[in-house]
Design a protein around this motif. Structure first.
Motif, PDB file in Angstrom:
ATOM      1  N   ARG A  89      75.101  25.345  -7.796  1.00 19.08           N
ATOM      2  CA  ARG A  89      73.959  24.789  -7.069  1.00 19.08           C
ATOM      3  C   ARG A  89      73.524  23.446  -7.658  1.00 19.08           C
ATOM      4  NH1 ARG A  89      70.090  30.152  -6.164  1.00 19.08           N
ATOM      5  NH2 ARG A  89      71.387  31.128  -4.530  1.00 19.08           N
ATOM      6  N   LYS A 103      75.905  20.806  -6.620  1.00 20.14           N
ATOM      7  CA  LYS A 103      75.747  20.465  -5.198  1.00 20.14           C
ATOM      8  C   LYS A 103      74.599  19.492  -4.997  1.00 20.14           C
ATOM      9  CE  LYS A 103      73.618  23.265  -2.531  1.00 20.14           C
ATOM     10  NZ  LYS A 103      73.237  24.455  -1.728  1.00 20.14           N
ATOM     11  N   TRP A 104      73.436  19.757  -5.614  1.00 24.65           N
ATOM     12  CA  TRP A 104      72.287  18.873  -5.427  1.00 24.65           C
ATOM     13  C   TRP A 104      72.491  17.536  -6.116  1.00 24.65           C
ATOM     14  CZ3 TRP A 104      69.041  19.405  -1.733  1.00 24.65           C
ATOM     15  CH2 TRP A 104      68.766  20.667  -1.218  1.00 24.65           C
TER      16      TRP A 104
END
Length: 250
Positions: free
Chosen positions: A14, A17-18
């Motif tokens: 995560r 991804k950000w």
């Protein structure tokens, strides 16, 4: 143990991804601006095809020039250098001091008055090689701006060509020190995007640039970790170990 590794893997995925979304936008601007700046010839950015700043007129032969010692005595202040050159058809001595530069008559050694607007316009017109002509109004610039950050004060001569060229001439020596064209303004805009100084386009040490540079490094490190965790051989080895463990328990 397995659940802990799974949570770490999910957190890393995560975060990566950000980071990719946030840093990726600036990476796109870096690549795009870098490609554009590499595409534009630097001599065209500097306006060399429109303004000839490199032409040097030779001093006429047979002219008796004042000696450097006479120029130094007339200056009355400690000087750094004396340069003889032609300026608007007359020989002058450009004297550089700690307080700035001044022009002297190279034949008499007398201090010349500061260049006038008409003289500055003549200097720009003489060096001009493009279309159009200088506008009637010549502006005296006393403050630095995003377009010009050179010696001050300076005269700005604007031409009527399609590129809206502006020639900047120093107010003390009458030298052309900068040329600004539409190509230069486009280059400077993308340069500001590239170094993330959107106001002055000259500061390499902005917190934004440092932050996104570190973000790009973290993005690469996170991708390397995920690649290691998802490598096919490692996955097959882990799967084989779990299978043997299950068979042993059976």
């Amino acid at each position: 143990m397995r659940s802990t590794k799974l949570r770490l893997h999910l957190l890393a995925s995560r975060t990566h991804k950000w980071l990719a979304i946030i840093v990726g936008a600036q990476l796109l601007l870096w690549f795009m601006s870098g490609a554009l700046m590499s595409f534009l010839p630097i001599d065209r950015v500097h306006g060399d095809h429109l303004v000839d700043r490199k032409a040097v007129a030779s001093l006429p032969g047979g002219v008796v020039l004042a000696s450097p010692s006479a120029i130094i005595a007339a200056s009355g202040t400690p000087i750094n250098s004396v340069t003889y050159r032609m300026w608007l058809g007359r020989p002058v001595a450009e004297v550089a001091t700690a307080e700035g530069a001044r022009l002297f008559d190279a034949r008499t050694g007398i201090l010349l008055p500061a260049p006038t607007a008409a003289q500055v316009q003549a200097v720009a017109r003489t060096a001009w090689r493009g279309e159009g002509r200088p506008r009637a109004t010549v502006e005296l610039i006393k403050r630095a701006s995003a377009e010009y950050r050179g010696p001050l004060p300076a005269w700005r001569v604007t031409f009527t060509d399609p590129d809206s060229t502006r020639v900047f001439v120093t107010a003390d020596t009458g030298r052309i020190v900068a040329v600004r064209t539409g190509t230069w303004r486009l280059y400077d805009f993308f340069w500001g995007l590239h170094i993330m100084d959107w106001k002055n386009h000259e500061d390499f040490n902005t917190p934004w640039l440092l932050g996104f540079a570190l973000g790009g490094l973290a993005l690469w490190l996170g991708g390397a970790v995920l690649l290691y965790m998802r490598w096919p051989k490692r996955s097959r080895r882990n799967a084989g170990g779990q299978t043997r463990l299950q068979q042993g328990n059976a």
